[in-house]
Each structure stands twice: as C-alpha cells, then as structure tokens.
Design an enzyme around this catalytic site. Structure first.
Site: not given
Ligand SMILES: Cc1ncc(COP(=O)(O)O)c(C=O)c1O
Length: 385
Positions: A50, A104, A176, A201
């Site tokens: 953890r 997102y 991001d 992804k």
């Molecule tokens: C650009 C982006 N950031 C963050 C996330 C969140 O990721 P996770 O589904 O792995 O929690 C996503 C999910 O689709 C995303 O497209």
C-alpha cells in the site's frame, strides 16, 4: 515533427533497473505480496504494497520517470486516482485552481463537486481565450490544470506559452497527457511541472487494467506518495507487472497508432458522408501547425462528425463489425464511442455543439488492426449511415 533523441525510450523502457545475475529470470517476477520481511529494530522504510514500494511498483515508476524526463514518478490504482492525488499534493483548503474547460468529464466532476467540499475553488477557462488565463488568476491560485490533446476534438494546447504564466507566478502547471503518451509528447519539455496519465489507456495499451500515474519533481511525487499511503490508491503488483509488459511495446504501438490515425483521418475527410474530421495531423485542424511543431506523432484518436447527424451515427455504429462500440481508448483493438452518451453526457446538446461535438459526432480510438481492414469497416458503417 519534433523528433526525439534515438534510444531515449529504449533505455527508459528496456534498460535494467539492476544488473542481471546469471540464472535470473529474463521477465521480471511478480512480487504478489502485501508485505515484506523487516529487519529487527528501527527501519528507515517499511516495505508494504500500500506504500507503493513493492518492487513491481518501483520498476514501473522508474521507467515512466525516464520516459517523461522527470525526477520521479508514481503509479496508482486509476487515472482518476492520479488526478485527485496530483492535485491534493499541491492544493490546500482555501486554494484556487485554474482549469482548462476542455477536460475529461470525471475530472470536471472531481473539481466541481469533491474539490468544492474540500474548500478548493475551481475556475474553468476556455483555452482559446488566452487573456482569461491571466484575468482569472487570483492571489490564492495555486495551480493550473490542462489536458492535451483534448477529448474528443484533439485540440493541442500551447504549454510553452502557458508555462510563462505559471513560472512567473510560481505555481505548478499540471498536465493530463493521457491522449499523447510520453512517446508523442512530453509536457515537462514544454514548461509543465506535473504530468498525469490514465495508464488504463496507451501506457498499458491492452484494455485489461485500470491504473494511473503521476510524474514530476521528487518533492511533488513524495507528496503524492504520502496522500496515496493514507487514501489507499496503491496499484496491485500483478497489475503493475502487466503494465510493465504492456509498456515494452509502447514505442511500436504508438508508431502504429500514429500511422493508422493519419491514414484513417485522411480517408474519412475525403468521404462524402463526413462533415468534419478532428485530427491534429490534418491541415484542416485548428492546431495543426502547433501539433507539427510539438508532437512526435498525432496519435490514434480521431473525431468524426457525420453529415447525417445522430441518426446516421446510430446506423453507422450498428453496421460496424470490426470496430467495437465501447468507451475508453488507447488499446490494441479499435473502439468507437459517442461522446454525447459517454464523456460529455453531462453537457446539454447546445453546450456540446458549441464545444465542437454536435450530436452525430463519433470518437474513434484506432487500434493495431490492419488499417485497410479498419477503413473497410468504416466504409461499411458509412454506407449504412
Ligand atoms: C484524459 C483522461 N484522463 C483521465 C481519465 C481517467 O482515467 P481512469 O479511467 O483510468 O481512472 C480518463 C478516462 O477516460 C481520460 O480520458
């Protein structure tokens, strides 16, 4: 395109963390253990999964730090976990966050609902309105957050420009970078301070893991690690092992995603049933010049607006045989989704339209299949549209 020192990613991905002893396994072992034998007496560090110091977690972190050109990195249990922890590492109650509005949906919910409860105020800025970044910056603004390329219209943001502001004000620029992966774009090379990935992804690339990562300075990652230890988003060792396996093919996967993305985007743009294609590799994209100057590849994500609107989109989706109707992206298999029902469901049709995502807009995540087969499938879909 920018280009990158040959071999930079080879060392990051395949370079050994420790010298290999004769007889040791070529593939790394999975340390499927929650805890580790401790020496007697006081210890500097207790090994406990953890805490993020399981060897599988540490190997991954070192590889991503090298790929991003960061001092340190950490992997956690989801992309959302990474986003939450990266922000909680730098924001405190009473602080203000300036965020791009092209983000997102899950991140938007985190900012507007959960951060509000924690006393963290968030203002959204349309990145096209450059002056707003300055005029909405407050005395208590402690960070700027953006996503690039953006979902689902693939806008590419100018971090070199934005980082002048964050550096002048002494606040971190948090990015991001999920849609690019560190192969196509490395935000730290453009003045960013913290990079976030949904590892779910491209980094993992096989649609079989949920994970996230943060890369940045040792000080920021230490803060993320401290939050993770008590908020409990550590990554399971087996997931870490699978991600390391996935990352071994990241460079070749991205090369294929980039090539297929461009081929499919060009083909779609010439199709009579298509009104618009959103892909930064096309001259018609608003950020094409910036994308050419800053990206090492345009990626495998393609947005497409059908001339026949939502009905046509539905008929097209039903006729597809190879491309699977599912949310998410960045895997070996091609997926298609309708942002109005997934990532942008919380917006009204008018708001989506203003953001360049009218009903009838489809988002393609192009996988590693033969591009000709993908085009044949899209031809079938469009014939029905
Ligand atoms: C650009 C982006 N950031 C963050 C996330 C969140 O990721 P996770 O589904 O792995 O929690 C996503 C999910 O689709 C995303 O497209």
């Amino acid at each position: 395109m920018k280009g990158r020192a040959p071999g930079a990613s080879t060392i990051a991905i395949h370079g050994d963390v420790a010298a290999r002893a004769p007889g040791s396994s070529v593939a790394p072992p999975v340390f499927q253990s929650s805890t580790f034998v401790s020496p007697f007496g006081p210890v500097d560090e207790v090994l406990y999964t953890r805490y993020g110091n399981n060897p599988n977690q540490l190997r991954l972190a070192e590889r991503l730090a090298r790929l991003e050109g960061a001092e340190a990195a950490i992997f956690v249990a989801s992309g959302m976990g990474a986003t939450a922890l990266a922000h909680l590492a730098v924001l405190r109650p009473g602080d203000h966050l300036l965020s791009s509005e092209w983000i997102y949906g899950g991140t938007r919910k985190l900012f507007t609902e959960d951060f509000a409860q924690l006393g963290i105020d968030v203002t959204f800025v349309n990145p096209d309105k450059r002056r707003d970044w300055r005029s909405r910056f407050r005395r208590n603004t402690r960070a700027i957050f953006v996503e690039t390329p953006t979902n689902p219209v693939m806008r590419v943001l100018d971090l070199d420009w934005l980082s002048v502001l964050t550096q002048e004000r002494g606040v971190p620029l948090i990015v991001d970078s999920t849609f690019a992966s560190p192969i196509n774009f490395r935000p730290l090379e453009h003045g960013a301070d913290v990079v976030i990935h949904s590892v779910t992804k491209y980094l993992n690339g096989h649609s079989d893991i949920i994970a996230g990562a943060v890369a940045g300075t040792e000080a920021v990652i230490e803060e993320v690690r401290n939050r993770m230890k008590v908020w409990g988003q550590a990554l399971d060792p087996h997931a870490a092992w699978l991600i390391e396996r996935g990352m071994k093919t990241l460079v070749v996967r991205m090369a294929r995603h980039n090539a297929t993305g461009l081929a499919v985007a060009q083909w779609l743009e010439a199709h009579p049933k298509v009104r618009r294609v959103a892909y930064p590799g096309l001259a018609s994209h608003p950020d094409h010049e910036l994308a050419k100057a800053t990206l090492d590849g345009f990626g495998g994500m393609v947005g497409v607006e059908l001339a026949g609107g939502p009905r046509a989109a539905e008929r097209c989706l039903k006729a597809l045989r190879l491309i699977t109707h599912a949310p998410s992206l960045g895997g070996v298999e091609s997926l298609v989704s309708e942002p109005r029902f997934t990532s942008h469901a919380a917006m009204t049709a008018e708001q989506r339209s203003a953001a360049g995502i009218p009903d009838g807009f489809l988002r393609l995540s192009l996988g590693l299949e033969d591009p000709e087969d993908l085009i044949a499938d899209l031809e079938r879909g469009l014939a029905a549209a």
